[in-house]
Design a protein around this motif. Structure first.
Motif, short mmCIF file in Angstrom:
data_model
loop_
_atom_site.label_atom_id
_atom_site.label_comp_id
_atom_site.label_asym_id
_atom_site.label_seq_id
_atom_site.Cartn_x
_atom_site.Cartn_y
_atom_site.Cartn_z
N THR A 2 44.18 30.29 34.66
CA THR A 2 43.12 29.89 35.88
C THR A 2 44.35 28.98 36.18
O THR A 2 43.34 29.09 37.39
N VAL A 54 38.17 48.60 33.41
CA VAL A 54 37.96 47.19 33.04
C VAL A 54 38.71 46.21 32.48
O VAL A 54 39.28 45.25 33.55
N SER A 55 38.97 47.35 31.43
CA SER A 55 40.27 46.70 30.56
C SER A 55 41.64 46.49 31.45
O SER A 55 41.86 45.56 30.86
N ILE A 57 42.15 45.70 34.10
CA ILE A 57 42.01 45.73 35.92
C ILE A 57 41.17 43.80 34.74
O ILE A 57 42.38 42.98 35.95
N TYR A 58 40.67 43.62 34.49
CA TYR A 58 40.47 42.12 33.84
C TYR A 58 41.24 41.28 32.63
O TYR A 58 41.44 40.75 32.46
N TRP A 64 42.39 37.78 29.86
CA TRP A 64 41.93 38.34 30.42
C TRP A 64 43.95 37.61 31.21
O TRP A 64 44.02 37.35 32.46
N PHE A 68 44.33 42.04 37.45
CA PHE A 68 44.17 41.14 38.51
C PHE A 68 44.44 39.89 38.52
O PHE A 68 45.18 39.26 39.08
N SER A 69 44.97 39.55 37.20
CA SER A 69 45.85 37.75 36.79
C SER A 69 48.16 38.43 36.74
O SER A 69 47.80 37.72 37.07
#
Length: 284
Positions: A2, A54-55, A57-58, A64, A68-69
């Motif tokens: 984050t 979904v898994s 990507i995120y 997470w 994306f990360s």
């Protein structure tokens, strides 16, 4: 992750402002640029053909760490690389990483001994960790231990030296407490690499500090090995993640590879395809 996302966003804003005011913006080339770009392309392709997008990507299981990360991390590298021009900046970043990891490690140690930081259900778990996994926490603790061991020879400030020793001791203590294979392996490889790359004069110039640090590490190791102190410090009932053996992991991987040999199942999808080939003792 984050904090890295926040840092990446701030860097993007800074770069945007530079472009708006007409300042020169340039990327700094490095030897790992092409491997990182290739890695990003492979990650994108396998996500497109993922069995659970979904898994991929995120991320999965609340960690997470999907596409994306990963792209955020790569972006952070390219955006931050021009800023990191001095040894002091690198030292400051490594010091910050070490301190942040130590906070996570101390939180895990508190949970290990039943000292909970809140009333929420997830905070009442003995294996609670800010990383979401004991193995991940041990891995980061090992990385932080190596960073501390290396930074000690380069740091001049006496307060920072004390902070480095304090942080390194706590991270090593957590590795010894949990005794995960990942933690010990990462620590061994990291320390061997640090010793190989380090300049000998840094050790000789900081002999007293290194003697204090190594003595503390050996003391902790001995206390977690000898039965009298081990029974007091180490809890054999401490819950660790259920893990597959190397043979079982290979069975899962090779079986999935046979079904999807070109594009794979997608990142962060192990929890899906592993259930199809897990051994009977894990089906509970």
């Amino acid at each position: 992750i984050t904090l890295i996302m926040l840092a990446t966003l701030l860097l993007l804003i800074a770069w945007g402002l530079k472009i708006l005011v007409g300042e020169k913006v340039e990327f700094v080339k490095s030897k790992i640029d092409k491997p990182l770009i290739l890695f990003s392309l492979v990650t994108i392709i396998t996500t497109v053909f993922s069995i659970h997008k979904v898994s991929s990507i995120y991320g999965s299981q609340g960690r997470w760490f999907g596409l994306f990360s990963m792209l955020t991390l790569v972006s952070f590298f390219f955006l931050a690389n021009p800023v990191i021009k001095s040894k002091n900046t690198i030292k400051l970043m490594l010091f910050g990483l070490m301190v942040g990891t130590t906070i996570s490690t101390i939180t895990s140690i508190f949970a290990y001994y039943g000292v909970y930081l809140g009333n929420a259900a997830f905070l009442q778990l003995r294996n609670f960790s800010l990383t979401g996994s004991v193995s991940d926490a041990a891995f980061l603790a090992a990385i932080s231990t190596v960073i501390g061991f290396s930074l000690l020879g380069y740091e001049k400030n006496i307060v920072k030296k004390g902070t480095i020793i304090f942080s390194t001791i706590f991270n090593f203590f957590f590795i010894a407490l949990t005794a995960t294979t990942l933690g010990w392996a990462t620590l061994a490889i990291g320390l061997a690499t640090a010793l190989w790359l380090a300049k000998r004069r840094h050790f000789s110039e900081n002999k007293t500090f290194y003697i204090s640090l190594v003595s503390g590490m050996f003391l902790i190791l001995g206390m977690t090995i000898f039965p009298t102190t081990r029974n007091f410090l180490v809890d054999p009932s401490y819950p660790l993640e259920v893990k597959l053996t190397v043979t079982e992991s290979w069975l899962n991987f090779s079986s999935a590879l046979k079904q999807r040999p070109i594009f794979g199942t997608g990142i962060e999808t192990f929890y899906i395809y592993s259930t199809l080939y897990s051994p009977a003792q894990l089906n509970y």
